[in-house]
Design an enzyme around this catalytic site. Structure first.
Site, PDB file in Angstrom:
ATOM      1  N   CYS A 149      -8.436  66.053  70.061  1.00  0.00           N
ATOM      2  CA  CYS A 149      -6.994  66.110  70.358  1.00  0.00           C
ATOM      3  C   CYS A 149      -6.390  64.717  70.442  1.00  0.00           C
ATOM      4  O   CYS A 149      -5.253  64.501  70.056  1.00  0.00           O
ATOM      5  CB  CYS A 149      -6.746  66.832  71.668  1.00  0.00           C
ATOM      6  N   CYS A 151      -4.759  50.556  61.043  1.00  0.00           N
ATOM      7  CA  CYS A 151      -4.440  51.944  61.394  1.00  0.00           C
ATOM      8  C   CYS A 151      -4.455  52.028  62.910  1.00  0.00           C
ATOM      9  O   CYS A 151      -4.226  51.026  63.582  1.00  0.00           O
ATOM     10  CB  CYS A 151      -5.415  52.931  60.749  1.00  0.00           C
TER      11      CYS A 151
END
Ligand SMILES: [Zn+2]
Lengths: 433, 103
Positions: free
Chosen positions: A223, A390
């Site tokens: 998650c 990133c």
């Protein structure tokens, strides 16, 4: 003595007195309900499938909730509300700010507290008639049998394959129904295991977790990486609470209950959001419940779950073509802006949340699906340095590998630790999400 | 004989197929075969429809669906239908669902 100290002394005295009293006759002997219970639970007792007999069964029962996060919080809220007699909660973690959007038992003042303590204090304010048991540790094979034994139903509200296999095995060995749920992004999954019929007392031909998933996944998204919507995981947690109530209350009215759903897939973005799946039955080859089981009560704590669930490393090992965030900062300070490109390869959703001012956005999938424009390829191949960034440094590593393999020799470097490291080490004003 | 079918992706697998959650496909059996199986479909999806080159997120050892992906044939676990050997029927709905672990 201060007024405060005096009251506290009286509380201790009264609590001792209370614990030395036998339970009310009303409760213990007749298993009848107290007057406040009639009032509190009246609305749900009016439902034929539950009724007064079902309510008494709920009060006599115990449910163990493993994981007090996005699934566990809403499940606990409703199990406590429904009047389950005893609720056990397992969680080793503390409350953090990023939990609050979906972990509905916690408030800002609970940040830093153990989740089990914060959850029980909140639940007690709502229903103090229930016995709450805190297990403030991560479940391992050493304690799992001792903790789980004696509960009537177990809810798997955890978030790793390892804990899911561990709970799957231990509940099957102890013949306890397991309600397993999971969620990610906009989707959730629910599985009722070790029982096919609500009113049955044994597994029959029902599968265990290992029957359905004999081999651990070779790739898992968390998650914290892929994201989760609160109401999606909340829906799954509520369905777990509902299934637990049904399994417990079914004995009061078995004629009204049929088969469990087996597996339910919930996709909140689909035009058919709820789908019930016909799952496989008990597998004769299952290591836990098959014809020749190797995972038994006796061998259980010798089984190595860490090794079994080892997730293969999808990403290549770090190579020398890397740059740290501190080095990147000195590039920004010392190099002319026409000497390098800073390329952010996160997806558009993340890029929109926040990005470094001088970065160029080319999402990773553009590389991997070979959709780079001629202009972009020329840019990557020109004499300027390419710094690829990133969120954590994994996707950028994949992009660097792709560039090296497909565009030949370029001056391309991966920013290790990504933007998360940038926030922590260089610019605390840059958001962490 | 060509077989029209619907393929769906969930649990994040759609990302590997250009973000498409549903594909309407017509399978054409190869010369040697009279019909197409799930194994043929998986190979076709990898070779023709996958936009992301990270094949290991979908299959292992060439063309076997990787552990952690549920394959559902008309809403039933493929184990009930013969797994890779299942012969695809016209109008079948095949769902590839990555199992979720978040909580
Ligand atoms: Zn089994």
């Amino acid at each position: 003595m201060s007024r405060r100290a005096e009251i506290e002394r009286q509380i201790v005295k009264l609590e001792r007195e209370l614990s030395s009293l036998p339970p009310d006759q009303d409760h213990a002997v007749n298993a009848e309900l107290s007057l406040t219970e009639y009032t509190r639970y009246g609305r749900q007792m009016l439902v034929r499938e539950l009724g007064k007999r079902g309510q008494i069964l709920l009060r006599k029962s115990s449910v163990l909730v493993v994981g007090a996060g996005g699934l566990g919080c809403p499940a606990l809220l409703y199990l406590s509300g429904a009047g389950i007699g005893k609720l056990g909660i397992v969680d080793h973690d503390v409350v953090s700010l990023s939990n609050l959007p979906r972990q509905t038992l916690y408030s800002v003042s609970a940040i830093g507290m153990l989740k089990v303590d914060a959850a029980i204090s909140e639940l007690r304010r709502r229903n103090s008639e229930i016995e709450y048991v805190a297990y403030p540790f991560a479940l391992t094979s050493d304690e799992a049998l001792r903790v789980v034994d004696g509960y009537d139903v177990v809810l798997d509200c955890t978030d790793t394959p390892m804990s899911r296999y561990l709970l799957g095995d231990v509940t099957r060995i102890l013949n306890i129904p397991l309600i397993s749920a999971s969620a990610l992004r906009t989707e959730a999954q629910l599985l009722v295991l070790n029982r096919s019929q609500y009113a049955s007392t044994g597994p029959g031909d029902a599968p265990c977790y290992r029957c359905v998933f004999p081999t651990p996944p070779s790739h898992v998204d968390a998650c914290s990486d892929a994201g989760i919507l609160g109401p999606v995981v909340g829906t799954a947690g509520l369905l777990q609470a509902l299934e637990a109530i049904k399994i417990i209350a079914a004995a009061a009215h078995p004629e009204l209950y049929g088969a469990t759903p087996g597996m339910l897939l919930f996709n909140s973005m689909s035009d058919r959001p709820f789908r019930t799946i016909r799952t496989r039955r008990r597998q004769s080859s299952c290591k836990t419940c098959g014809d020749n089981p190797s995972i038994t009560k006796r061998t259980f704590n010798e089984y190595n779950y860490t090794e079994f669930c080892h997730i293969s490393e999808t990403y290549p090992v770090v190579t020398s073509d890397t740059i740290t965030v501190s080095e990147l900062e000195s590039v920004f300070k010392n190099a002319e802006s026409d000497q390098y490109y800073l390329i952010d390869v996160r997806d558009s959703t993340q890029f929109e949340i926040c990005s470094l001012a001088n970065s160029i956005h080319i999402p990773l999938h553009i590389f991997l699906s070979e959709k780079l424009t001629g202009e972009q390829i020329a840019m990557l191949k020109d004499e300027r340095m390419n710094y690829i960034i990133c969120r954590y440094g994994n996707d950028s590593r994949t992009a660097v590998k792709w560039i090296t393999e497909n565009l030949g020799a370029t001056q391309t470097y991966n920013v290790t630790g990504g933007l998360a490291a940038w926030s922590r080490k260089i610019d605390p004003e840059f958001p962490e999400y | 004989m060509t077989v029209p079918l619907t393929v769906e992706f969930s649990g994040g697998l759609e990302i590997l197929f250009g973000g498409e959650r549903t594909l309407n496909i017509t399978l054409r059996p190869s010369d040697k075969q009279a019909s197409s199986t799930i194994a043929d479909l998986v190979k076709y999806l990898c070779d023709e429809r996958m936009t992301d080159k990270r094949k290991e997120l979908f299959v292992i050892e060439e063309y076997h669906v990787r552990p952690g992906i549920l394959v559902l044939i008309n809403d039933a676990d493929w184990e009930l239908e013969g797994e890779e050997e299942y012969v695809i029927q016209s109008g079948d709905q095949i769902l590839f669902a990555s199992t979720l672990h978040g909580g």
